[in-house]
Design a protein around this motif. Structure first.
Motif, PDB file in Angstrom:
ATOM      1  N   ARG A  94       0.837  -1.198   0.000  1.00 44.46           N
ATOM      2  CA  ARG A  94       0.000   0.000   0.000  1.00 44.46           C
ATOM      3  C   ARG A  94       0.875   1.251   0.000  1.00 44.46           C
TER       4      ARG A  94
ATOM      5  N   LYS B  83       0.555   5.691  -0.872  1.00 45.92           N
ATOM      6  CA  LYS B  83      -0.364   6.799  -1.124  1.00 45.92           C
ATOM      7  C   LYS B  83      -0.482   6.947  -2.634  1.00 45.92           C
ATOM      8  N   LYS B  84      -1.600   7.448  -3.066  1.00 47.17           N
ATOM      9  CA  LYS B  84      -1.912   7.537  -4.491  1.00 47.17           C
ATOM     10  C   LYS B  84      -0.868   8.370  -5.249  1.00 47.17           C
ATOM     11  N   GLU B  85      -0.464   9.513  -4.695  1.00 50.81           N
ATOM     12  CA  GLU B  85       0.512  10.389  -5.366  1.00 50.81           C
ATOM     13  C   GLU B  85       1.859   9.695  -5.510  1.00 50.81           C
ATOM     14  N   THR B  86       2.300   8.998  -4.466  1.00 45.41           N
ATOM     15  CA  THR B  86       3.583   8.294  -4.514  1.00 45.41           C
ATOM     16  C   THR B  86       3.525   7.150  -5.511  1.00 45.41           C
ATOM     17  N   ALA B  87       2.411   6.415  -5.542  1.00 45.50           N
ATOM     18  CA  ALA B  87       2.261   5.293  -6.478  1.00 45.50           C
ATOM     19  C   ALA B  87       2.296   5.796  -7.923  1.00 45.50           C
ATOM     20  N   LYS B  88       1.674   6.935  -8.211  1.00 42.78           N
ATOM     21  CA  LYS B  88       1.682   7.495  -9.563  1.00 42.78           C
ATOM     22  C   LYS B  88       3.090   7.936  -9.963  1.00 42.78           C
TER      23      LYS B  88
ATOM     24  N   GLN C  68       5.081   4.814 -10.729  1.00 45.08           N
ATOM     25  CA  GLN C  68       4.675   4.213 -12.005  1.00 45.08           C
ATOM     26  C   GLN C  68       5.246   4.990 -13.191  1.00 45.08           C
TER      27      GLN C  68
END
Length: 126
Positions: free
Chosen positions: A8, A10-15, A18
């Motif tokens: 898991r 955070k959305k910003e870090t995952a983007k 990627q």
């Protein structure tokens, strides 16, 4: 086939990860593995700073280069140009004295004029 596990973020870090992974690696797994290997083999922590960056080094070098240029320009104005001007004047005067028509006339005129006369001192001769 390798099994996957969910992690898991955070959305910003995952983007961000990627986007980085797509531009530099074939897969997200390869990207994460390479980053972990980099930190492990180089024995550094991702929280450490490496010191000044290329931009800060470049900026300080530009400042120093500009300072050196200013010093050289000042030397040119205060030392080189006046010296060159004096040397040119000396060579111009030397050219005039080497010219036979001018130098012979000046020499004849100088012989006609006596600027200093020898004075006899009778007290010293005794």
């Amino acid at each position: 086939m390798d099994s996957f596990i969910g992690v898991r973020f955070k959305k910003e870090t995952a983007k961000r990860f990627q986007e980085f992974s797509r531009t530099h690696f074939k897969s997200h797994t390869e990207a994460m593995s390479s980053m972990l290997d980099f930190f492990f083999y180089n024995e550094i922590s991702p929280k450490e700073t490496f010191g000044p960056t290329g931009r800060t080094i470049e900026a300080s070098l530009k400042k120093r280069i500009n300072a050196v240029i200013a010093i050289m320009r000042d030397m040119e104005k205060t030392q080189t140009k006046p010296t060159v001007a004096m040397m040119e004047l000396l060579f111009q005067n030397e050219d005039l004295t080497q010219n036979p028509s001018h130098s012979s006339m000046n020499f004849k005129e100088e012989k006609k004029e006596v600027r200093f006369k020898e004075k006899l001192n009778l007290n010293n001769e005794l």
